[in-house]
Design an enzyme around this catalytic site. Structure first.
Site, PDB file in Angstrom:
ATOM      1  N   GLU A  45       0.863  -1.181   0.000  1.00 23.76           N
ATOM      2  CA  GLU A  45       0.000   0.000   0.000  1.00 23.76           C
ATOM      3  C   GLU A  45       0.897   1.228   0.000  1.00 23.76           C
ATOM      4  OE1 GLU A  45      -3.418  -0.248   2.513  1.00 23.76           O
ATOM      5  OE2 GLU A  45      -3.576   1.918   2.724  1.00 23.76           O
ATOM      6  N   GLU A  56     -10.694   4.354   9.167  1.00 22.62           N
ATOM      7  CA  GLU A  56     -10.834   3.982   7.759  1.00 22.62           C
ATOM      8  C   GLU A  56     -11.355   2.552   7.589  1.00 22.62           C
ATOM      9  OE1 GLU A  56      -6.966   4.993   6.163  1.00 22.62           O
ATOM     10  OE2 GLU A  56      -7.549   7.081   5.900  1.00 22.62           O
ATOM     11  N   LYS A  63       0.708  10.538  14.008  1.00 24.23           N
ATOM     12  CA  LYS A  63       1.321  11.082  12.798  1.00 24.23           C
ATOM     13  C   LYS A  63       1.889  12.467  13.094  1.00 24.23           C
ATOM     14  CE  LYS A  63      -1.276   8.479   9.354  1.00 24.23           C
ATOM     15  NZ  LYS A  63      -1.935   8.461   8.047  1.00 24.23           N
ATOM     16  N   ASP A 103      -2.558  14.284   7.308  1.00 25.21           N
ATOM     17  CA  ASP A 103      -2.104  12.999   6.774  1.00 25.21           C
ATOM     18  C   ASP A 103      -0.882  13.147   5.890  1.00 25.21           C
ATOM     19  OD1 ASP A 103      -1.906  10.369   6.117  1.00 25.21           O
ATOM     20  OD2 ASP A 103      -3.666  10.317   4.812  1.00 25.21           O
ATOM     21  N   GLU A 156       4.007   9.200  -0.361  1.00 23.75           N
ATOM     22  CA  GLU A 156       2.620   9.169  -0.827  1.00 23.75           C
ATOM     23  C   GLU A 156       2.153  10.515  -1.385  1.00 23.75           C
ATOM     24  OE1 GLU A 156      -0.119   7.803   2.105  1.00 23.75           O
ATOM     25  OE2 GLU A 156      -1.887   8.215   0.886  1.00 23.75           O
TER      26      GLU A 156
END
Lengths: 647, 647
Positions: free
Chosen positions: A135, A262, A336, A341, A369
Site C-alpha cells: 500500500e 478507515e 502522525k 495525513d 505518498e
C-alpha cells in the site's frame, strides 16, 4: 567505465565498497561471545577496502563496556583502535558507525565519537500486504510476502537487516497496518512459525519484529462473536494467543494496531474507549515485555462535504487527549507528525503538546505518498528537521520531547523489491536520514544529506555538492509547485499523485479547501472550527492570529482572501502564481543540475534518476498550469508578470 | 400474492404470461417448412393463455406470401386469422407481433396490421469481453463468455434470441468493439467453431451474428509484421481468414471494426485512410455477402487541455466526410448519434447530413453509461424520438434518411446475466423500444412506452399510467439535475456516474466546459472552433446564432455568460440553479409515484426498482448540491429563490 563504477551497485545503498580509500593493515580482536559482530566488522572492512591486510602492529578491539545500553564509543588508541558498546547491540552500532565514517573518507586516527540513541524505539513500518502488493509503495512489491504467503530471498533479508541496523533501526513491522483476514493470521499457526523464522533472521542485527494485528482478531481467528475489549472472552483470547506468539518469538517487540480508522473495527464500535481497546491488548503482551503501538489516526472518513462543523485535523485530539493518563505503561500512542495525513506542510499534531501522561511515538512517512511518490525529488530530512525543531510548548521544540514523552520514532517504509530498494535511488537518502535522525534528532538535514552522499557516491566535490544542493532544495521546490501554504491535498484521488484541485472537494474524506471567487481555506481559528484551541498558549494565539501565523501555514489555519497582502506585500493570489511558476522553473533547474553530473555518478543511477527528473518536470508543469488556471478562472485576475496562464 | 404475481417473472421481460386474457379455442395451420415458426406461435399462445384449447372452428393460418422480404400482415378472417410473412423471417416477425398485440390486451378480431421494417439492419452490439466482464455493463456479467472462453446457458441464449427477434432485431455482435488479443481470435480456430455453434442457436430466430475484429488481426493472428491495409500480405490474410470464417458460418452478417480510436490500431498508423482500411476488410467478406461496420468514433484522446484549437466533436467529420464516396458498397459507416459520446443532450452528428454517397448506420447506446447506469430512471425512447425527428437537412428529419442512406440502426446492449437482463427492470423498456423503433422509426416514445408497459405488467389503469408517466418524464428529470443545456460530461472520470464538475476539465479526453467566473462553454460557432460549419445551411446559421440555437443545446454550441438572459428572462445562472433544484425535487416525485404502486406491481420488481429510485434521489441531490456550489463559488451569486446552496 571507471573503477568506482565497477564496484558501485544501487543494491548496496549506503553500504558501498570504497576501494579508493587507503586500507589499513590491522588485526581485529574480540571475545568469542561477539563473533557475529566481529564478523560484521571484518566483512565491512573487506567491503570497503576490497580486502584486509592482517597486521599485528595495529589492533582494532571490539568490546562490551559500561556504556548506555545501545550506546557506543569510538576511540583511536596508540597503535590501535577501540570500538566499545554498552551491550552487544551497542557494539554492533559502534562497528557500523565506524565503518560509515571510514566510508565517508575520514581517517581512522581521527574518528572519535561517543553516542547513544535518544529514543528507545526506532521503527520501520512496512505497509506490505501478504498478496505481495505494498500500500502506497513506489519501489515494487513486498520482499517479505507473495501470494498470501511468506516468500523471500534470504540474502535480501540479511542485507536489508544490515542496512537497517547500520542506521540504528531496532524494530520493524513487516505487515500493513490495514490488516486483512489473511494477515490477521500472522499471530497464529501456520503463519506464526514463518514469522518466527523471519524474526530469527533479523535477531542478530538487533532488530525485533513487530506485527500489525487486527482489532477483530478475537472474531477472525478466535472464533468469538465479539471483539469488545471488555468482554472476558476477548481478554482471554488476547492473553492466550499472545502466550502462543511469545512462546515462538520471545523477543517480539509487540503489536501495532490501527483501530476505529478507515473502515477498521475498533473499541468505539462496542461503546468502549481507545484506552479500553489498547489496554486489553497491552495487558496480554505485558508479561512478555511486549509493547502495543496504538495508532491515533482516528477520524470520520465518511464526512459529508456539506458539513462545515466537522474538521478532520481536530479528530485525533478529540479522541485521545481526554484519555491522557488512561493508557497502560506498555501502550505507546502512535501519532502522525501532523494532524492531517503526511502532507507537504502541516503544523505539528497538537497531541504532542497535550498528552502529558501517555507514552507516544511520532510517525513519519518515508514512502512519498503525497510528496512525489519517489518520482519527484523530495528530501524528507529537510521536512523532518523543520518538524522536530517546531516549538510545541513554551519554548520547547518537539525534539526535546524525544526520549521523554516520545519514546519512539516510527516511519512508513519507502522500500520494495526494486533492485535499488527505493525506486528512485536518491530516495535512499530519506531512509538513511530517518534512521540516523531517530538515533540523533540533533542532526540537521544538511548533515544527514552530506553523510549519505559521501557514503553512497564516490564522486568529486562538484558531484557531492550538486547532489546535496538538489536534495536540500527539493522539498521547497516540490511544495511550491504543488499545494503550498499548508492548503494540502489538491491531488488526484486514490493515486495521490499529480494535481486535481477539486479532486477531494466533494468527497467524504474531510479534506476541503472551499475555494470561492474571493477566498480559500478553512478558518481553523478560535472563531472558526476552533482547531487552534487544541494548542497550548502561546501557540494557540500565534496560530490564531493571521499576523503571527507562520506564513508557510497560512492556509492551514486561515481562510484568506486572494487580495490578502502577504508579508512581502504581494497578494495571496500573486503568491500562488509566483510559487507555481517558480516551482516549475526550479524543477527545470533540478534536471539541468543533474545533467551536469553525467560521468560523475554511476551510469545506472544517472539515467534512472534523470528519467524521474523528466517526469517530475512534466508533473511540475501540470501542477503549475492547473493551479494557476483554477485560480484565474475563480478570480479573473492575471499574473502581474504576464506569464502564461491558460484560460 | 395474486394470480398475476405468481406467473410474472422479470426474466420473461416483455414476453410475460397473461392468463388474465380470454383464450380463444383455435387450431394452427402451417406448412411443414415453417415448423419452427409454427412452434413459436404455439408456444407463445400457451405462454399467454396458460394453454391452448384446440378447435377446428377457428383456424390461425401461418403462411409465406408475396410481401416485403421481412414484412408481414396480420389479418382477421371470418372464423379464422391469417399471419402472412414476405419470407420465413417476415412470418416469424408477424407471429411475434400478433402475440404482442394479444398480450397488450387487444382482441384477435381487431388486430390488423401490415408492416415492414424501415432499415435492413437492426443490430445489438454487446460490449462483452471474453473474460466475462462487460464494458459499461450495468446488469452483471456476460452471458456469452467467461474466463476467456464461450460459456453460456443454452436456454438463456434461446430466450435471449426470442426476446430480440420479437422486437425485430436481426443482427447481434457478441463481443466488445474494444477487441483484445483474446477476442481477436474469434475469427480463427479454436474459437471460431464455438462462434459457429452460437450462431446456430440464433439462426432459427432470424438473427445473424456479427463479430468485432481487431484491425491488427493480420499481426495478432496472421503472424504478419504489419496491418497496413494496402499491403498485399494483409489483403491476402483478410481474404483467406474470411473464407475460413464463412465456411463455418455462411450467414455471418460481417465484421464490426473500431480502428484508430482510443488506443486501437488503424489505417492512419500506416498513413492510409479510413477508406483504405475499411475497403480492404470489406473486399474480403464481399464474396460471401458480408458487411463491414466501420465505426467513426475517431478522435484524439490524448488532447492537452491547454489546447483550445482542437475540438473533439469535429473529429469524426474531419476524418470521414472528405472520404464520402470512397467506401465500398458493403461498408457501412457506424456513426454515433451525436458528435461527442452518448451524452444526455447533443446535436445530431453532422456526418449524417454530409455523407451523400456512403452507407451509414446510426449507433445508439442502450447501456446507460452517461444516463444513469440503470440506477437512475431514464427512458432512452424519449431521447431517440427527439434525435430521429431532428432536422438534419433542408426540412428533412433524421428519420427520413433511414432506409435510404442510413441502412442500419445499431445500439450498445444494456443486458447482462442479471436475472432480469437489464439490472433495473424498467430499463427493459429501453431495449424493447430500440428494437421497435429500429423497425418503425415513426413510433413515438409515448407509444413505445405504452406498448411495453401493457405487455410487461398486468396492472390496472392507474398502474399503467403511473409507469408511463414516470418513464416519459425520466429523461428530462435526469437531464435537469445533471449537466443540462448540452454542456455534458461533469461526471466522475472512469465510472461516468455521479457529479464531478471539473472531473474531465484537465484531462486528455477533449471534453471541457472551461467555466470561468463569468462564462461557461466552448464557442463552437463559426467565430469559435467552427464546428457549426460542419452542418448544412440553414442549420449552420441556426446553431451559429445564439438567438436561434435551440435552447436545450445552448452550452453545446456557445460560450455563454452567466448573466445571459434565457428566453424566459432568467439568467443562465438562475436557470442552472432552477434546473438542479427542480430536477432533484422531481427525483423525489419519481420515488413517491412508484411508492403508490405497491401491490400494483409484482413485489420483486416493486422493491428492486424502489431501491434504485432511492439511490437516484441521493445521486440527484449530490448533483444538485455540487453543481450549485460549483457555480456559486465561481460567481458569488445566490439563488434568487433563496434555496440552500452550500458555500
Amino acid at each position: 567505465m571507471d573503477h568506482a563504477e565497477r564496484i558501485y551497485s544501487e543494491y548496496n545503498a549506503w553500504l558501498q565498497p570504497k576501494f579508493s580509500l587507503e586500507p589499513k593493515a590491522l588485526q581485529i580482536s574480540a571475545s568469542s561471545d561477539v563473533d557475529f559482530i566481529h564478523q560484521e566488522c571484518r566483512l565491512g572492512l573487506i567491503r570497503l577496502w576490497g580486502g584486509i591486510q592482517e597486521s599485528a602492529e595495529y589492533t582494532l578491539r571490539l568490546k562490551v563496556d559500561d556504556l548506555e545500553h545501545e550506546g557506543f564509543s569510538l576511540t583511536p588508541l596508540e597503535n590501535g583502535y577501540e570500538i566499545a558498546g554498552g551491550s552487544k547491540k551497542g557494539l554492533l552500532y559502534g562497528v557500523y558507525r565506524f565503518l560509515s565514517r571510514l566510508a565517508g573518507g575520514e581517517s581512522m586516527e581521527k574518528i572519535q565519537e561517543h553516542s547513544a540513541p535518544q529514543v528507545d524505539y526506532r521503527i520501520i513500518n512496512h505497509w506490505d500486504n501478504m498478496d505481495g502488493r505494498i500500500e502506497r509503495g513506489y519501489a515494487g512489491h513486498s520482499f517479505f510476502f507473495r501470494n498470501n504467503k511468506f516468500d523471500y530471498d534470504e540474502e535480501r533479508i540479511t542485507n536489508y537487516a544490515r542496512l537497517m541496523a547500520s542506521i540504528g533501526i531496532n524494530g520493524i513491522c513487516i505487515n500493513n497496518v490495514n490488516v486483512n483476514r489473511v494477515s490477521a493470521g500472522l499471530i497464529a499457526e501456520p503463519l506464526l512459525s514463518d514469522l518466527a523464522e523471519l524474526a530469527a533472521r533479523f535477531r542478530p542485527f538487533g532488530i525485533r519484529l513487530l506485527v500489525s494485528v487486527h482489532f477483530d482478531a478475537p472474531m477472525i481467528i478466535g472464533g468469538l462473536t465479539t471483539s469488545d475489549p471488555l468482554d472476558e472472552g476477548v481478554m482471554e483470547f488476547w492473553k492466550a494467543q499472545s502466550a502462543v506468539v511469545y512462546d515462538k518469538i520471545p523477543d517480539l517487540l509487540g503489536y501495532l494496531v490501527k483501530a476505529d480508522s478507515e473502515f477498521r473495527g475498533g473499541p468505539e464500535e462496542f461503546g468502549r474507549t481507545q484506552a479500553d481497546g489498547a489496554n486489553t491488548i497491552a495487558a496480554a503482551v505485558a508479561p512478555f515485555g511486549g509493547v502495543v503501538f496504538w495508532r491515533c489516526f482516528v477520524y470520520n472518513c465518511q464526512q459529508d462535504w456539506r458539513d462545515t462543523q466537522t474538521d478532520r485535523p481536530m479528530a485525533a485530539y478529540k479522541h485521545f487527549q481526554p484519555l491522557d493518563g488512561k493508557f497502560d505503561r506498555n501502550v505507546i500512542l502512535q501519532i502522525k507528525n501532523g494532524p492531517l495525513d503526511f502532507q507537504t506542510r502541516e503544523p505539528v499534531s497538537p497531541l504532542f503538546s497535550s498528552l502529558k501522561n501517555t507514552n507516544e511515538a511520532i510517525e513519519f512517512q518515508i514512502a512519498q505518498e503525497y510528496t512525489g511518490q519517489q518520482i519527484d525529488l523530495y528530501s524528507l530530512a529537510v521536512q523532518w528537521e523543520e518538524i522536530l525543531t517546531t516549538e510545541v510548548d513554551k519554548g520547547k521544540q518537539l525534539k526535546s520531547l524525544l526520549g521523554r514523552e516520545i519514546l519512539a520514532m516510527t516511519a512508513v517504509a519507502n522500500t520494495g523489491d526494486n533492485m535499488n530498494w527505493t525506486g528512485n535511488t536518491l530516495a535512499q537518502c530519506n531512509l538513511y536520514a530517518f534512521g540516523r535522525m531517530a538515533w540523533n534528532p540533533e542532526l540537521t538535514a544538511k548533515e544527514l544529506i552530506r553523510e549519505w552522499v559521501r557514503v553512497t557516491f564516490d564522486t568529486d566535490e562538484h558531484g557531492r555538492r550538486t547532489v546535496e544542493e538538489m536534495l536540500l532544495k527539493s522539498r521547497g521546490i516540490y511544495e511550491s509547485y504543488t499545494a503550498p501554504l499548508g492548503i494540502g491535498f489538491m491531488v488526484n484521488p486514490s493515486t495521490h499523485y499529480g494535481p486535481n484541485i477539486d479532486g477531494y472537494e466533494f468527497s467524504n474524506w474531510g479534506t476541503y479547501h472551499r475555494a470561492s471567487l474571493e477566498a480559500i481555506g478553512i478558518d481553523r481559528t478560535s472563531k472558526g472550527t476552533g482547531f487552534t484551541l487544541q494548542y497550548p498558549e502561546p501557540l494557540q494565539r500565534m496560530y490564531d492570529r493571521i499576523e503571527s501565523c507562520p506564513e508557510e501555514l497560512l492556509l492551514f489555519f486561515h481562510r484568506v482572501r486572494y487580495d490578502y497582502k502577504m508579508k512581502d506585500g504581494r497578494t495571496l493570489l500573486q503568491y500562488i502564481y509566483d510559487s507555481h511558476f517558480e516551482g516549475a522553473r526550479q524543477a527545470e533547474d533540478l534536471l539541468q543540475s543533474w545533467e551536469g553530473l553525467e560521468n560523475r555518478i554511476p551510469q545506472e543511477t544517472y539515467h534512472s534518476v534523470k528519467e524521474r527528473l523528466k517526469l517530475q518536470l512534466l508533473n511540475a508543469r501540470e501542477w503549475r498550469d492547473q493551479v494557476n488556471t483554477f485560480f484565474y478562472r475563480k478570480t479573473g485576475i492575471d499574473d502581474e508578470k504576464g506569464r502564461k496562464i491558460y484560460r
